[in-house]
Design a protein around this motif. Structure first.
Motif, PDB file in Angstrom:
ATOM      1  N   LEU A  44       0.830  -1.211   0.000  1.00 44.14           N
ATOM      2  CA  LEU A  44       0.000   0.000   0.000  1.00 44.14           C
ATOM      3  C   LEU A  44       0.862   1.258   0.000  1.00 44.14           C
ATOM      4  CD1 LEU A  44      -2.725  -1.236   2.457  1.00 44.14           C
ATOM      5  CD2 LEU A  44      -3.062  -0.678   0.040  1.00 44.14           C
ATOM      6  N   GLY A  45       1.982   1.230   0.709  1.00 41.44           N
ATOM      7  CA  GLY A  45       2.900   2.364   0.695  1.00 41.44           C
ATOM      8  C   GLY A  45       3.424   2.654  -0.698  1.00 41.44           C
ATOM      9  N   ARG A  46       3.663   1.623  -1.473  1.00 42.22           N
ATOM     10  CA  ARG A  46       4.117   1.803  -2.854  1.00 42.22           C
ATOM     11  C   ARG A  46       3.039   2.452  -3.713  1.00 42.22           C
ATOM     12  NH1 ARG A  46       6.667  -3.956  -2.585  1.00 42.22           N
ATOM     13  NH2 ARG A  46       8.766  -3.410  -1.921  1.00 42.22           N
ATOM     14  N   GLN A  47       1.781   2.342  -3.276  1.00 45.49           N
ATOM     15  CA  GLN A  47       0.657   2.947  -4.003  1.00 45.49           C
ATOM     16  C   GLN A  47       0.308   4.336  -3.458  1.00 45.49           C
ATOM     17  OE1 GLN A  47      -2.741   0.261  -4.251  1.00 45.49           O
ATOM     18  NE2 GLN A  47      -1.337  -1.467  -4.057  1.00 45.49           N
ATOM     19  N   GLY A  48       1.119   4.848  -2.538  1.00 40.37           N
ATOM     20  CA  GLY A  48       0.914   6.187  -2.014  1.00 40.37           C
ATOM     21  C   GLY A  48       0.154   6.271  -0.706  1.00 40.37           C
ATOM     22  N   TRP A  49      -0.241   5.122  -0.131  1.00 44.36           N
ATOM     23  CA  TRP A  49      -0.973   5.117   1.134  1.00 44.36           C
ATOM     24  C   TRP A  49      -0.004   5.248   2.301  1.00 44.36           C
ATOM     25  CZ3 TRP A  49      -6.159   5.321   1.180  1.00 44.36           C
ATOM     26  CH2 TRP A  49      -6.847   4.909   0.041  1.00 44.36           C
ATOM     27  N   ASP A  50      -0.446   5.930   3.363  1.00 45.75           N
ATOM     28  CA  ASP A  50       0.301   5.923   4.609  1.00 45.75           C
ATOM     29  C   ASP A  50      -0.674   5.744   5.773  1.00 45.75           C
ATOM     30  OD1 ASP A  50      -0.828   8.458   4.864  1.00 45.75           O
ATOM     31  OD2 ASP A  50       1.054   9.495   5.133  1.00 45.75           O
ATOM     32  N   VAL A  51      -0.135   5.414   6.937  1.00 47.47           N
ATOM     33  CA  VAL A  51      -0.962   5.167   8.120  1.00 47.47           C
ATOM     34  C   VAL A  51      -1.267   6.503   8.780  1.00 47.47           C
ATOM     35  CG1 VAL A  51      -1.036   4.106  10.401  1.00 47.47           C
ATOM     36  CG2 VAL A  51      -0.067   2.841   8.466  1.00 47.47           C
ATOM     37  N   ALA A  52      -2.563   6.806   8.922  1.00 49.85           N
ATOM     38  CA  ALA A  52      -2.998   8.028   9.597  1.00 49.85           C
ATOM     39  C   ALA A  52      -3.157   7.779  11.094  1.00 49.85           C
ATOM     40  CB  ALA A  52      -4.306   8.530   8.996  1.00 49.85           C
ATOM     41  N   THR A  53      -3.736   6.632  11.457  1.00 48.78           N
ATOM     42  CA  THR A  53      -3.938   6.278  12.861  1.00 48.78           C
ATOM     43  C   THR A  53      -3.885   4.771  13.029  1.00 48.78           C
ATOM     44  OG1 THR A  53      -6.347   6.069  12.701  1.00 48.78           O
ATOM     45  CG2 THR A  53      -5.479   8.254  13.265  1.00 48.78           C
ATOM     46  N   CYS A  54      -3.723   4.347  14.281  1.00 47.21           N
ATOM     47  CA  CYS A  54      -3.791   2.930  14.629  1.00 47.21           C
ATOM     48  C   CYS A  54      -4.467   2.803  15.984  1.00 47.21           C
ATOM     49  CB  CYS A  54      -2.392   2.322  14.688  1.00 47.21           C
ATOM     50  SG  CYS A  54      -2.392   0.552  15.087  1.00 47.21           S
ATOM     51  N   ALA A  55      -5.363   1.840  16.090  1.00 47.31           N
ATOM     52  CA  ALA A  55      -6.022   1.532  17.363  1.00 47.31           C
ATOM     53  C   ALA A  55      -5.787   0.060  17.658  1.00 47.31           C
ATOM     54  CB  ALA A  55      -7.524   1.810  17.268  1.00 47.31           C
ATOM     55  N   ALA A  56      -5.746  -0.278  18.944  1.00 49.41           N
ATOM     56  CA  ALA A  56      -5.488  -1.665  19.331  1.00 49.41           C
ATOM     57  C   ALA A  56      -6.311  -2.019  20.554  1.00 49.41           C
ATOM     58  CB  ALA A  56      -4.011  -1.864  19.629  1.00 49.41           C
ATOM     59  N   GLY A  57      -6.646  -3.291  20.647  1.00 51.42           N
ATOM     60  CA  GLY A  57      -7.329  -3.807  21.819  1.00 51.42           C
ATOM     61  C   GLY A  57      -7.347  -5.322  21.770  1.00 51.42           C
ATOM     62  N   GLY A  58      -6.995  -5.955  22.874  1.00 54.19           N
ATOM     63  CA  GLY A  58      -7.009  -7.422  22.912  1.00 54.19           C
ATOM     64  C   GLY A  58      -6.111  -8.014  21.846  1.00 54.19           C
ATOM     65  N   ASN A  59      -6.706  -8.743  20.928  1.00 55.14           N
ATOM     66  CA  ASN A  59      -5.950  -9.374  19.837  1.00 55.14           C
ATOM     67  C   ASN A  59      -6.267  -8.723  18.499  1.00 55.14           C
ATOM     68  OD1 ASN A  59      -8.526 -10.309  19.289  1.00 55.14           O
ATOM     69  ND2 ASN A  59      -7.885 -12.398  18.876  1.00 55.14           N
ATOM     70  N   TRP A  60      -6.432  -7.409  18.500  1.00 51.48           N
ATOM     71  CA  TRP A  60      -6.943  -6.695  17.343  1.00 51.48           C
ATOM     72  C   TRP A  60      -6.157  -5.409  17.115  1.00 51.48           C
ATOM     73  CZ3 TRP A  60      -9.558  -1.894  17.689  1.00 51.48           C
ATOM     74  CH2 TRP A  60     -10.317  -1.525  16.588  1.00 51.48           C
ATOM     75  N   LEU A  61      -5.805  -5.145  15.867  1.00 46.90           N
ATOM     76  CA  LEU A  61      -5.191  -3.877  15.451  1.00 46.90           C
ATOM     77  C   LEU A  61      -5.990  -3.335  14.283  1.00 46.90           C
ATOM     78  CD1 LEU A  61      -1.402  -4.781  15.530  1.00 46.90           C
ATOM     79  CD2 LEU A  61      -2.482  -2.998  16.872  1.00 46.90           C
ATOM     80  N   PHE A  62      -6.178  -2.010  14.269  1.00 45.12           N
ATOM     81  CA  PHE A  62      -6.976  -1.365  13.228  1.00 45.12           C
ATOM     82  C   PHE A  62      -6.250  -0.103  12.780  1.00 45.12           C
ATOM     83  CE2 PHE A  62     -10.368   1.342  11.613  1.00 45.12           C
ATOM     84  CZ  PHE A  62     -11.114   0.454  10.853  1.00 45.12           C
ATOM     85  N   TRP A  63      -5.879  -0.064  11.502  1.00 40.34           N
ATOM     86  CA  TRP A  63      -5.193   1.084  10.951  1.00 40.34           C
ATOM     87  C   TRP A  63      -6.140   1.856  10.029  1.00 40.34           C
ATOM     88  CZ3 TRP A  63      -2.945  -3.753  11.080  1.00 40.34           C
ATOM     89  CH2 TRP A  63      -1.735  -3.882  11.775  1.00 40.34           C
ATOM     90  N   THR A  64      -6.112   3.176  10.141  1.00 45.86           N
ATOM     91  CA  THR A  64      -6.766   4.032   9.159  1.00 45.86           C
ATOM     92  C   THR A  64      -5.670   4.524   8.234  1.00 45.86           C
ATOM     93  OG1 THR A  64      -8.422   4.734  10.758  1.00 45.86           O
ATOM     94  CG2 THR A  64      -8.157   6.107   8.791  1.00 45.86           C
ATOM     95  N   LEU A  65      -5.889   4.354   6.934  1.00 46.90           N
ATOM     96  CA  LEU A  65      -4.918   4.732   5.920  1.00 46.90           C
ATOM     97  C   LEU A  65      -5.404   5.986   5.214  1.00 46.90           C
ATOM     98  CD1 LEU A  65      -4.653   1.201   4.310  1.00 46.90           C
ATOM     99  CD2 LEU A  65      -3.139   2.143   6.053  1.00 46.90           C
ATOM    100  N   ARG A  66      -4.467   6.745   4.652  1.00 45.59           N
ATOM    101  CA  ARG A  66      -4.856   7.875   3.832  1.00 45.59           C
ATOM    102  C   ARG A  66      -3.904   8.005   2.643  1.00 45.59           C
ATOM    103  NH1 ARG A  66      -2.982  12.951   7.590  1.00 45.59           N
ATOM    104  NH2 ARG A  66      -0.781  12.488   7.413  1.00 45.59           N
ATOM    105  N   ARG A  67      -4.434   8.621   1.608  1.00 49.20           N
ATOM    106  CA  ARG A  67      -3.644   8.885   0.413  1.00 49.20           C
ATOM    107  C   ARG A  67      -4.118  10.209  -0.161  1.00 49.20           C
ATOM    108  NH1 ARG A  67      -3.671   4.614  -4.527  1.00 49.20           N
ATOM    109  NH2 ARG A  67      -5.876   5.147  -4.555  1.00 49.20           N
ATOM    110  N   GLN A  68      -3.149  11.036  -0.518  1.00 50.97           N
ATOM    111  CA  GLN A  68      -3.525  12.325  -1.095  1.00 50.97           C
ATOM    112  C   GLN A  68      -4.201  12.084  -2.434  1.00 50.97           C
ATOM    113  OE1 GLN A  68      -0.491  15.290  -0.797  1.00 50.97           O
ATOM    114  NE2 GLN A  68      -1.407  16.540  -2.388  1.00 50.97           N
ATOM    115  N   HIS A  69      -5.317  12.749  -2.613  1.00 51.25           N
ATOM    116  CA  HIS A  69      -6.155  12.539  -3.803  1.00 51.25           C
ATOM    117  C   HIS A  69      -6.068  13.726  -4.723  1.00 51.25           C
ATOM    118  CE1 HIS A  69      -9.462  10.720  -5.975  1.00 51.25           C
ATOM    119  NE2 HIS A  69     -10.101  11.844  -5.905  1.00 51.25           N
TER     120      HIS A  69
END
Length: 69
Positions: A44-69
């Motif tokens: 995804l980084g090669r496609q221009g995406w980067d990580v805007a945020t990350c949340a975690a809990g228990g056995n779970w990780l959730f990343w919000t990605l963004r890309r300049q449009h």
């Protein structure tokens, strides 16, 4: 002026599931551990995406990605 588009990655490492959601209704699910998460983020980084945020809990990780449009 520029704008962003957003996507998400969810990783539930307890059952080894990675889910990717991108604009336009793109949804992909695959099995994987640490290396597969790295591979997904690198691709995804090669496609221009980067990580805007990350949340975690228990056995779970959730990343919000963004890309300049």
């Amino acid at each position: 002026m520029f704008s962003y588009e957003f996507g998400t990655i969810e990783w539930m490492w307890g059952n080894g599931t990675i889910r990717l959601n991108l604009p336009g209704g793109v949804e992909q699910t695959q099995n994987g551990g640490y290396q597969e998460v790295v591979d997904v983020l690198t691709g995804l980084g090669r496609q221009g995406w980067d990580v805007a945020t990350c949340a975690a809990g228990g056995n779970w990780l959730f990343w919000t990605l963004r890309r300049q449009h």
